[in-house]
Design an enzyme around this catalytic site. Structure first.
Site, PDB file in Angstrom:
ATOM      1  N   SER A 161      -9.860  -0.785   7.304  1.00  0.00           N
ATOM      2  CA  SER A 161      -9.139  -0.576   6.047  1.00  0.00           C
ATOM      3  C   SER A 161      -8.444  -1.813   5.500  1.00  0.00           C
ATOM      4  CB  SER A 161      -8.120   0.558   6.209  1.00  0.00           C
ATOM      5  OG  SER A 161      -8.777   1.795   6.238  1.00  0.00           O
ATOM      6  N   LYS A 208       0.851  -1.187   0.000  1.00  0.00           N
ATOM      7  CA  LYS A 208       0.000   0.000   0.000  1.00  0.00           C
ATOM      8  C   LYS A 208       0.889   1.240   0.000  1.00  0.00           C
ATOM      9  CE  LYS A 208      -3.846   1.863   2.812  1.00  0.00           C
ATOM     10  NZ  LYS A 208      -4.656   1.592   4.028  1.00  0.00           N
ATOM     11  N   SER A 268      -9.327   1.522   3.365  1.00  0.00           N
ATOM     12  CA  SER A 268      -8.511   2.314   2.463  1.00  0.00           C
ATOM     13  C   SER A 268      -7.465   1.499   1.690  1.00  0.00           C
ATOM     14  CB  SER A 268      -7.806   3.421   3.249  1.00  0.00           C
ATOM     15  OG  SER A 268      -6.911   2.880   4.216  1.00  0.00           O
TER      16      SER A 268
END
Length: 535
Positions: free
Chosen positions: A211, A106, A187
């Site tokens: 997330s 990420k 996210s």
């Protein structure tokens, strides 16, 4: 037998137990292969890390950057093929379980190389991070190839409460590979979508609240949100030191367990990890096909009843668990569940200002150094940064005082106590439970850049079960459990602090009998047809 050999043996056993599932017709064999399958091919010489890396880079080009255009990957490592070749040259028979395996991170996880770490914002694009994060360090030490960075909800979904998950200024909108008009949640949107689409075998996401669990669920994969302090946060763009953690995303429990084994452990740069080495272990040893037998699992009905498809899948999962010898306690009451929102929000707003300012101080070559600078940057760059939604959460956080404020200290104490000792711990103790069970989320909602996420706006038809474990800092794991109109639906297990081995054992036992995972078809919409230019 060495730790690496034990891990490889466990993964090989896991491979035998999982039936092969047909992937999209023209995908390379590596696209949906497990870690164990890839290692078998590399051990026999029919594949090497450089070839595997080249295949994934090609698939990213054809699936992510064109074809369905998922926008899951923000950028690939310009040195990937060179690094893969070096790993091949050093490969020995006594390699670790993830040696030579590419992974995506990420894009809020620092890498001290030529790749940027942007959190999805143009504010961080002037220079790469100066050093590896602790997670990146551990991956490299294990011989893992860092293939690239994934798109995310900008600033990990902590800029606006009207945001669209998976949208960032740098990467635009990530799309769900099961139906392209559906949201990947966030996210860790790009990490989950990339794994689901076979752009990579495994990826790393981060979670503050939901997330990892939400994108894993809505993209039909496995996600583990570890105990707070099991995995170092050093070098990760923060929201809250009270709740942030990195964790693995994978298509099966075995791969997630193997990745967690690599990244778990103490780090002097993150005080929260002081006890991690006492608890970190080879989590593949928990891959028991009979992991459900005798386990006492409590169903938290307070976290169900929001979405009929999720409820139906939950009932199917309970039936499988009972058939495999689990003792289901239904219902179980989770105390104080409705009291967590206010103190959690207070804590996150205070922490965002303090923790983000501290992180920005570690970044050289940037024009922004504080949260106030970021707010001003977004105002100047509103066309690029705020075409759909603003920065209300940034502004609310900036208005907060220091971490010595009584309001913050009271909220911090209340949140942890109600979620942990008086919440999850109390529920587990009352009925002598090994874990708690709920639907992860309902099926993926339609992406809406104008109104934002249904889950953020509190749509009662979506649900979501990440909050108790997130606020307490306890572990949770989601896995695919069923389907609704071609969209995956997951269930989540959560439990006591450091209970990852138990949760993984239960999850693996369930996976071996549910066989719920299916590859995506890249439909335009739930009643559409596969995109013609997919490959």
């Amino acid at each position: 037998m060495s730790r690496s050999a034990v891990c490889l043996a466990a993964l090989a056993t896991a491979l035998i137990a999982v039936p092969a599932i047909a992937a999209d017709s023209t995908a390379p064999a590596s696209a949906y292969a497990s870690i164990a399958q890839l290692q078998q091919r590399m051990d026999t010489g029919t594949l090497d890390s450089r070839q595997l890396t080249k295949q994934f880079l090609g698939r990213i080009q054809h699936i992510d950057q064109s074809g369905p255009t998922l926008r899951a990957v923000l950028g690939t490592n310009p040195d990937a093929l060179k690094l893969a070749g070096a790993l091949d040259a050093k490969r020995t028979k006594a390699h670790g379980p993830l040696y030579g395996i590419p992974v995506l991170l990420k894009d809020n996880i620092d890498t001290g190389d030529r790749m940027l770490t942007t959190a999805g914002s143009f504010a961080l694009t002037d220079a790469p991070a100066p050093h590896d994060s602790a997670v990146a360090e551990r991956l490299r030490q294990a011989g893992v190839l860092i293939l690239g960075k994934t798109n995310l909800s900008e600033w990990a979904d902590m800029r606006s409460d009207h945001a669209s998950s998976g949208w960032s200024g740098v990467g635009a909108q990530t799309r769900n590979p099961y139906a392209l008009d559906r949201n990947p949640c966030g996210s860790s949107s790009g990490s989950a979508a990339a794994v689901a689409a076979g752009l990579v075998t495994v990826a790393i996401g981060t979670e503050t609240d939901g997330s990892i669990i939400c994108p894993a669920s809505m993209n039909g994969i496995v996600g583990i949100k570890p105990t707070l302090g099991l995995v170092s946060r050093s070098g990760i763009v923060p929201i809250s030191h009270n709740q942030d953690t990195a964790g693995p995303l994978a298509r099966n429990v075995a791969d997630a367990a193997a990745l967690l084994s690599v990244i778990a452990g103490s780090d002097s740069r993150d005080p929260a990890t002081a006890e991690a080495d006492k608890h970190a272990t080879d989590y593949t040893r928990s891959l028991d096909p009979n992991g459900l037998k005798g386990k006492r699992i409590g169903v938290v009905r307070q976290l169900a009843g929001n979405e009929p498809n999720a409820d139906r899948v939950l009932e199917q999962a309970i039936a499988i668990m009972k058939a495999q010898g689990a003792i289901i306690v239904d219902p179980v009451t989770l105390p104080h569940l409705s009291e967590l929102n206010a103190p959690e929000n207070t804590v996150l707003q205070y922490d965002l200002k303090y923790d983000l300012n501290a992180y920005l101080a570690t970044r050289t070559g940037l024009k922004v150094h504080t949260l106030a600078d970021l707010i001003a940057f977004n105002q100047r760059e509103a066309v690029r940064e705020m075409p759909w939604f603003g920065q209300q959460l940034f502004e609310q956080a900036q208005a907060k005082g220091p971490l010595t404020d009584k309001a913050y200290l009271d909220a911090q104490t209340k949140a942890k106590q109600l979620a942990g000792p008086e919440g999850i711990d109390a529920a587990l103790a009352k009925d002598h439970l090994d874990a708690l069970l709920a639907p992860s989320w309902g099926p993926a909602f339609v992406t809406d850049p104008v109104l934002g996420d249904h889950i953020v706006s509190g749509d009662p038809n979506i649900g979501g079960a990440s909050q108790p474990a997130a606020v307490a800092g306890y572990p949770s794991i989601t896995m695919p459990a069923g389907w609704a109109h071609g969209l995956p639906v997951g269930i989540v297990l959560f439990g006591a602090k450091w209970s990852e081995p138990t949760l993984i054992s239960i999850a693996y036992g369930f996976e071996q009998h549910s066989h719920a995972w299916q590859p995506p078809k890249f439909l335009d919409t739930v009643d559409g047809t596969p995109v013609a230019a997919t490959r």
